[in-house]
Write an enzyme that holds these catalytic residues in place. Structure first.
Site, PDB file in Angstrom:
ATOM      1  N   ILE A  20      24.893  24.631  27.922  1.00 40.77           N
ATOM      2  CA  ILE A  20      23.900  23.560  28.046  1.00 40.77           C
ATOM      3  C   ILE A  20      23.791  23.141  29.523  1.00 40.77           C
ATOM      4  O   ILE A  20      22.694  22.877  30.020  1.00 40.77           O
ATOM      5  CB  ILE A  20      24.296  22.378  27.137  1.00 40.77           C
ATOM      6  CG1 ILE A  20      24.091  22.779  25.669  1.00 40.77           C
ATOM      7  CG2 ILE A  20      23.510  21.131  27.492  1.00 40.77           C
ATOM      8  CD1 ILE A  20      24.603  21.767  24.656  1.00 40.77           C
ATOM      9  N   GLN A  40      35.738  25.375  35.179  1.00 42.35           N
ATOM     10  CA  GLN A  40      37.096  25.001  34.763  1.00 42.35           C
ATOM     11  C   GLN A  40      38.210  25.750  35.505  1.00 42.35           C
ATOM     12  O   GLN A  40      39.169  25.141  35.961  1.00 42.35           O
ATOM     13  CB  GLN A  40      37.223  25.262  33.261  1.00 42.35           C
ATOM     14  CG  GLN A  40      38.560  24.890  32.670  1.00 42.35           C
ATOM     15  CD  GLN A  40      38.568  25.088  31.154  1.00 42.35           C
ATOM     16  OE1 GLN A  40      37.550  25.442  30.558  1.00 42.35           O
ATOM     17  NE2 GLN A  40      39.701  24.851  30.534  1.00 42.35           N
ATOM     18  N   TYR A 155      33.481  19.758  12.161  1.00 42.39           N
ATOM     19  CA  TYR A 155      33.440  19.158  13.506  1.00 42.39           C
ATOM     20  C   TYR A 155      34.706  18.325  13.770  1.00 42.39           C
ATOM     21  O   TYR A 155      35.139  18.159  14.899  1.00 42.39           O
ATOM     22  CB  TYR A 155      32.165  18.333  13.674  1.00 42.39           C
ATOM     23  CG  TYR A 155      31.731  18.208  15.121  1.00 42.39           C
ATOM     24  CD1 TYR A 155      31.464  19.337  15.891  1.00 42.39           C
ATOM     25  CD2 TYR A 155      31.585  16.961  15.724  1.00 42.39           C
ATOM     26  CE1 TYR A 155      31.075  19.223  17.217  1.00 42.39           C
ATOM     27  CE2 TYR A 155      31.195  16.842  17.041  1.00 42.39           C
ATOM     28  CZ  TYR A 155      30.940  17.979  17.779  1.00 42.39           C
ATOM     29  OH  TYR A 155      30.551  17.858  19.099  1.00 42.39           O
ATOM     30  N   LYS A 162      33.751  12.466  20.156  1.00 45.80           N
ATOM     31  CA  LYS A 162      32.384  12.105  20.564  1.00 45.80           C
ATOM     32  C   LYS A 162      32.112  10.618  20.308  1.00 45.80           C
ATOM     33  O   LYS A 162      31.359   9.988  21.054  1.00 45.80           O
ATOM     34  CB  LYS A 162      31.353  12.974  19.835  1.00 45.80           C
ATOM     35  CG  LYS A 162      31.377  14.451  20.227  1.00 45.80           C
ATOM     36  CD  LYS A 162      31.135  14.677  21.707  1.00 45.80           C
ATOM     37  CE  LYS A 162      30.876  16.145  22.027  1.00 45.80           C
ATOM     38  NZ  LYS A 162      30.883  16.402  23.486  1.00 45.80           N
ATOM     39  N   LYS A 192      23.430  27.489  20.053  1.00 47.68           N
ATOM     40  CA  LYS A 192      24.468  28.530  20.106  1.00 47.68           C
ATOM     41  C   LYS A 192      25.055  28.637  21.509  1.00 47.68           C
ATOM     42  O   LYS A 192      24.370  29.063  22.434  1.00 47.68           O
ATOM     43  CB  LYS A 192      23.868  29.875  19.717  1.00 47.68           C
ATOM     44  CG  LYS A 192      23.918  30.151  18.249  1.00 47.68           C
ATOM     45  CD  LYS A 192      23.530  31.586  17.940  1.00 47.68           C
ATOM     46  CE  LYS A 192      23.325  31.679  16.442  1.00 47.68           C
ATOM     47  NZ  LYS A 192      22.711  32.918  16.012  1.00 47.68           N
ATOM     48  N   LEU A 194      29.223  29.131  23.594  1.00 48.64           N
ATOM     49  CA  LEU A 194      30.597  29.566  23.322  1.00 48.64           C
ATOM     50  C   LEU A 194      31.380  28.472  22.590  1.00 48.64           C
ATOM     51  O   LEU A 194      32.124  28.737  21.649  1.00 48.64           O
ATOM     52  CB  LEU A 194      31.280  29.945  24.640  1.00 48.64           C
ATOM     53  CG  LEU A 194      32.431  30.933  24.534  1.00 48.64           C
ATOM     54  CD1 LEU A 194      31.977  32.221  23.863  1.00 48.64           C
ATOM     55  CD2 LEU A 194      32.983  31.229  25.916  1.00 48.64           C
TER      56      LEU A 194
HETATM   57  N1  LIG Z   1      26.310  23.583  21.590  1.00 47.18           N
HETATM   58  C1  LIG Z   1      26.014  22.558  20.820  1.00 47.18           C
HETATM   59  O1  LIG Z   1      25.512  22.721  19.700  1.00 47.18           O
HETATM   60  C2  LIG Z   1      26.267  21.137  21.288  1.00 47.18           C
HETATM   61  C3  LIG Z   1      25.657  20.073  20.608  1.00 47.18           C
HETATM   62  C4  LIG Z   1      25.884  18.766  21.043  1.00 47.18           C
HETATM   63  C5  LIG Z   1      26.705  18.546  22.147  1.00 47.18           C
HETATM   64  N2  LIG Z   1      27.290  19.611  22.790  1.00 47.18           N
HETATM   65  C6  LIG Z   1      28.145  19.313  23.946  1.00 47.18           C
HETATM   66  O2  LIG Z   1      27.608  19.904  25.107  1.00 47.18           O
HETATM   67  C7  LIG Z   1      28.655  20.046  26.065  1.00 47.18           C
HETATM   68  C8  LIG Z   1      28.594  21.454  26.652  1.00 47.18           C
HETATM   69  O3  LIG Z   1      28.983  22.407  25.671  1.00 47.18           O
HETATM   70  P1  LIG Z   1      28.219  23.782  25.430  1.00 47.18           P
HETATM   71  O4  LIG Z   1      27.797  23.807  24.022  1.00 47.18           O
HETATM   72  O5  LIG Z   1      27.240  24.024  26.510  1.00 47.18           O
HETATM   73  O6  LIG Z   1      29.392  24.856  25.494  1.00 47.18           O
HETATM   74  P2  LIG Z   1      30.067  25.630  26.741  1.00 47.18           P
HETATM   75  O7  LIG Z   1      31.256  26.303  26.145  1.00 47.18           O
HETATM   76  O8  LIG Z   1      29.093  26.472  27.451  1.00 47.18           O
HETATM   77  O9  LIG Z   1      30.507  24.442  27.691  1.00 47.18           O
HETATM   78  C9  LIG Z   1      31.691  23.723  27.539  1.00 47.18           C
HETATM   79  C10 LIG Z   1      32.270  23.578  28.936  1.00 47.18           C
HETATM   80  O10 LIG Z   1      33.441  22.773  28.907  1.00 47.18           O
HETATM   81  C11 LIG Z   1      34.307  23.320  29.895  1.00 47.18           C
HETATM   82  N3  LIG Z   1      35.669  22.821  29.731  1.00 47.18           N
HETATM   83  C12 LIG Z   1      36.450  22.807  28.610  1.00 47.18           C
HETATM   84  N4  LIG Z   1      37.674  22.323  28.919  1.00 47.18           N
HETATM   85  C13 LIG Z   1      37.647  22.007  30.252  1.00 47.18           C
HETATM   86  C14 LIG Z   1      38.594  21.484  31.170  1.00 47.18           C
HETATM   87  N5  LIG Z   1      39.850  21.176  30.790  1.00 47.18           N
HETATM   88  N6  LIG Z   1      38.212  21.298  32.453  1.00 47.18           N
HETATM   89  C15 LIG Z   1      36.962  21.615  32.866  1.00 47.18           C
HETATM   90  N7  LIG Z   1      36.022  22.130  32.051  1.00 47.18           N
HETATM   91  C16 LIG Z   1      36.377  22.320  30.764  1.00 47.18           C
HETATM   92  C17 LIG Z   1      34.178  24.827  29.671  1.00 47.18           C
HETATM   93  O11 LIG Z   1      34.700  25.577  30.749  1.00 47.18           O
HETATM   94  C18 LIG Z   1      32.673  24.948  29.537  1.00 47.18           C
HETATM   95  O12 LIG Z   1      32.066  25.083  30.806  1.00 47.18           O
HETATM   96  C19 LIG Z   1      29.946  19.713  25.322  1.00 47.18           C
HETATM   97  O13 LIG Z   1      30.302  18.370  25.580  1.00 47.18           O
HETATM   98  C20 LIG Z   1      29.541  19.873  23.869  1.00 47.18           C
HETATM   99  O14 LIG Z   1      30.354  19.140  22.977  1.00 47.18           O
HETATM  100  C21 LIG Z   1      27.080  20.885  22.388  1.00 47.18           C
END
Ligand SMILES: NC(=O)c1ccc[n+]([C@@H]2O[C@H](COP(=O)([O-])OP(=O)(O)OC[C@H]3O[C@@H](n4cnc5c(N)ncnc54)[C@H](O)[C@@H]3O)[C@@H](O)[C@H]2O)c1
Length: 255
Positions: A20, A40, A155, A162, A192, A194
């Protein structure tokens, strides 16, 4: 002129092209922002570097958000190179796989602490450092999910994290508002990525949203990017402490 011309914006959580954070980065870049990516660790370095290079003019820094030392070092480096920042995007969350696979009732003490630390406390930790660099005011945004409001199968502890994240947004907004800094969350519909792969039956969640949401479609990274650009920009100057749903309206539906 772009919505974010001449703004220095830190984007935390660019892991790969599905992230995202990457969707937000692309739109923020189109709107004229100077971007600063954080990733990270070594595992994420190569793809973060490639994505930064794709945009050009984007510096990248490593920061594990569970380490206060690394957060301090990151903001020192940003201060030295940029002086002032205008925005920060926190797109980071993590929970242990077993805590997403088992029933919530089996969440361990350490698994609970880990999820809350990385996914909720981290926003407080980075906001504290960011505020000192937001000398002209600023906008901080984070990503949340409706699993904070209602029980979403699979979840689990992430829903609890959250909920803490969204409450933190409100308390941070109250603290930082007098300094001209706004704090908001985007509650994103499922996408979708990781991280999403860790949630059991994720594909069936996507199907349900497409069927039931008022707009009869899921959302994509561009939808989130445009809302993020709005929240980072002066166009949202009267908004703080909010959780904005970008989910095709799914959250308003009952049966
Ligand atoms: N994908 C979805 O359906 C969805 C829906 C609502 C909210 N979100 C939220 O969006 C945000 C981004 O997630 P995403 O879906 O793009 O997945 P993503 O896996 O691409 O991103 C998650 C990120 O968190 C980072 N991360 C995890 N632990 C870390 C640490 N200790 N230090 C630094 N970075 C760390 C990872 O390296 C990664 O870049 C998250 O907060 C997720 O909960 C996702």
């Amino acid at each position: 002129m772009g919505l974010l011309d001449k703004k220095n914006i830190v984007i935390m959580g660019v892991r790969n092209k599905w992230s995202i954070a990457w969707g937000i980065a692309q739109i923020a870049h189109d709107e004229g922002a100077n971007l600063i990516f954080t990733y990270q660790g070594d595992r994420e370095r190569k793809s973060a570097e490639e994505l930064a290079a794709e945009l050009g003019n984007t510096e990248i820094f490593q920061c594990d958000i569970s380490s206060d030392e690394q957060i301090d070092a990151l903001f020192e480096e940003i201060k030295t190179k940029y002086g002032t920042i205008h925005g920060l995007v926190h797109a980071i969350a993590h929970a242990n796989t077993e805590d997403l696979q088992n029933d919530f009732v089996y969440t361990t003490r350490s698994g609970f602490a880990h999820a809350l630390d990385v996914s909720a406390y981290s926003l407080v930790a980075v906001s504290r450092r960011a505020k000192d660099l937001m000398t002209e005011g600023g906008s901080i945004i984070t990503l949340t999910y409706m699993g904070s409001e209602k029980v979403m199968g699979g979840y689990n502890v992430m829903g609890v994290a959250k909920a803490a994240l969204e409450a933190s947004v409100r308390y941070l907004a109250a603290d930082l508002g007098p300094s001209g800094i706004r704090v908001n969350a985007i509650s994103a519909g499922p996408i979708k990525t990781l991280s999403a792969k860790g949630v059991k039956d994720f594909n069936s969640i996507l199907e349900i949203v497409e069927k039931k949401a008022p707009m009869r479609r899921g959302i994509d990274r561009e939808d989130l990017g445009h809302t993020a650009a709005f929240l980072l920009s002066n166009h949202s100057r009267g908004i703080t402490g909010e959780v904005v749903h970008v989910d095709s309206g799914f959250n308003i539906m009952g049966i």
